[in-house]
Design an enzyme around this catalytic site. Structure first.
Site, PDB file in Angstrom:
ATOM      1  N   TRP A 130      47.424  29.914  41.854  1.00 41.05           N
ATOM      2  CA  TRP A 130      48.297  29.919  43.023  1.00 41.05           C
ATOM      3  C   TRP A 130      48.383  28.493  43.590  1.00 41.05           C
ATOM      4  CZ3 TRP A 130      46.211  30.785  48.447  1.00 41.05           C
ATOM      5  CH2 TRP A 130      47.251  30.937  49.364  1.00 41.05           C
ATOM      6  N   ASP A 211      38.653  35.410  44.871  1.00 40.62           N
ATOM      7  CA  ASP A 211      39.795  35.501  45.780  1.00 40.62           C
ATOM      8  C   ASP A 211      40.437  36.873  45.600  1.00 40.62           C
ATOM      9  OD1 ASP A 211      42.027  35.222  47.328  1.00 40.62           O
ATOM     10  OD2 ASP A 211      42.834  33.470  46.286  1.00 40.62           O
ATOM     11  N   ALA A 213      43.185  38.896  47.053  1.00 42.50           N
ATOM     12  CA  ALA A 213      44.355  38.898  47.938  1.00 42.50           C
ATOM     13  C   ALA A 213      45.247  40.114  47.700  1.00 42.50           C
ATOM     14  CB  ALA A 213      45.169  37.614  47.737  1.00 42.50           C
ATOM     15  N   LYS A 246      49.152  41.178  52.116  1.00 45.71           N
ATOM     16  CA  LYS A 246      50.022  41.949  51.217  1.00 45.71           C
ATOM     17  C   LYS A 246      49.749  43.443  51.315  1.00 45.71           C
ATOM     18  CE  LYS A 246      50.670  37.784  49.990  1.00 45.71           C
ATOM     19  NZ  LYS A 246      51.386  36.873  49.138  1.00 45.71           N
TER      20      LYS A 246
END
Ligand SMILES: Cc1ncc(COP(=O)(O)O)c(C=O)c1O
Length: 396
Positions: A130, A211, A213, A246
């Site tokens: 990312w 991570d 997310a 999200k």
């Protein structure tokens, strides 16, 4: 003072958004921006969020400060959601959680913590990763390196190359891994690959920074947390950055958390004291509103059940579009080159075409994606999928 500062070029994704908005074509398709979209192209407020927000506002009596760690009930519930209530790290009091301003806040606080503990450490990022990982982690002053992760033209993981490279990392180095739904590739490690990685991290004294997310965007809330649970069980220390942008659609409210895992309860308290001091020195306290909504949803059985239904619907929506796009590409290209799109996970896949083809898709067909050919599958709709597949077949 400011005479030293030259104009920076605009963030490429923001530049892309501006071009998309200015495009007058009725055929235009936005596969660029990384937000969920429903079948009408909207990024909706979840129903569970609307209800929880009403309850939060009705019950609120003050806007006084909360704490550098944010809301305690949010922290406990977020930790439970990621690790599971009965995780050994929780029972042994080795886990500590603080609320952060989004996943970005968690990544940045984590980087500052590592910098305080081991200033010479290198953070190894996946290639590709990312776009904000390098700025977020690098701005703490830590050195950055890349490990091979995914081959965008052959469309598969480079797992052996990844392990080989990490074998050469120095003890105390940090390995940042996407816990699920890798952004931008959509390609995740299998359970046995995660086990091999954990073995390597442990043997070489490397520090895992996960991570998370997109919990719930891959398979389910529990399945998508399998890797953090395993890592927190097998390794003495880890960090997990969580985002609720999200999966709760709370993007602008900035809701995230950072879980630290330490080797014992005493060390965990010491780590927590540094995390809180770091938070204090950057933003003092995280914003409360979104975390209050999230905590209500996590704690209330009805709201939580409804959230899971909405989360499943979001996941099914882009899983269906993956299959639909892959099958349309099978027709338009008369081959299976793009079948990989159907089996990857999360919102993104890399189409794996050249920057020139990305440009032609934009200029000739009004189809917008980032220059690395990352597609947000939530931009695909039943009514535009054929158009997109034909354009890709023509320009690839
Ligand atoms: C891989 C990854 N990590 C972290 C984040 C952080 O998101 P936020 O700070 O909006 O919660 C994102 C958002 O796009 C992401 O894709």
């Amino acid at each position: 003072m400011f005479q030293q500062l030259k104009q920076l070029s605009s963030d490429s994704i923001l530049g892309l958004m501006a071009k998309y908005r200015a495009d007058a074509s009725t055929d235009k398709v936005d596969l660029g921006v990384g937000v969920y979209r429903d079948l009408h192209g909207n990024t909706p407020i979840l129903e569970c969020v609307r209800r929880a927000e009403k309850e939060v506002l009705a019950a609120q009596t003050t806007k006084s400060y909360v704490a550098a760690a944010g809301r305690e009930e949010f922290n406990q519930l977020a930790e439970e959601l990621v690790l599971g209530a009965q995780h050994p790290a929780r029972l042994e009091r080795r886990a500590r959680t603080v609320q952060t301003p989004g996943g970005c806040g968690a990544l940045r606080v984590g980087a500052e913590l590592i910098r305080a503990a081991m200033p010479g450490a290198t953070v190894h990022l996946s290639d590709p990763t990312w776009g904000n990982h390098a700025p977020l982690l690098g701005s703490s002053g830590l050195k950055l390196a890349r490990y091979p992760y995914y081959d965008p033209t052959a469309h598969h993981l480079r797992f052996d190359a990844m392990l080989q490279q990490l074998e050469g990392a120095a003890a105390g180095d940090v390995v940042l891994v996407h816990a699920c739904c890798h952004n931008p590739s959509g390609a995740d490690l299998s359970a046995s690959q995660w086990e091999s990685l954990a073995e390597l991290l442990q043997r070489r004294g490397l520090f895992p920074f996960l991570d998370l997310a997109y919990q719930g965007f891959g398979a389910s809330l529990d399945e998508d947390a399998a890797a953090p649970r395993m890592i927190a069980r097998r390794l003495p220390e880890a960090l997990i950055a969580i985002s609720y942008s999200k999966n709760l659609g709370l993007y602008r409210e900035r809701v995230g958390a950072l879980i630290s895992i330490s080797e014992n309860a005493e060390r965990a308290d010491a780590v927590q004291s540094h995390v809180l001091q770091t938070a204090r020195s950057i933003y003092s306290m995280p914003p409360d509103h979104g975390a209050a909504i999230a905590a209500k949803i996590f704690a209330d059985a009805n709201l939580r059940r409804d959230w899971v239904v909405e989360l499943d619907a979001m996941r099914n929506r882009f899983q269906e579009m993956r299959l639909l796009l892959a099958s349309n590409l099978r027709d338009t290209t008369a081959g299976g080159d793009f079948d990989f799109i159907g089996s990857q996970r999360g919102m993104f896949s890399l189409l794996g075409v050249s920057p020139g083809a990305v440009e032609r898709l934009r200029e000739r067909h009004h189809i917008y994606m980032t220059h690395d050919s990352r597609m947000n599958l939530a931009g695909i709709m039943p009514h535009n999928v054929r158009y997109v597949a034909e354009a890709i077949a023509a320009e690839r």
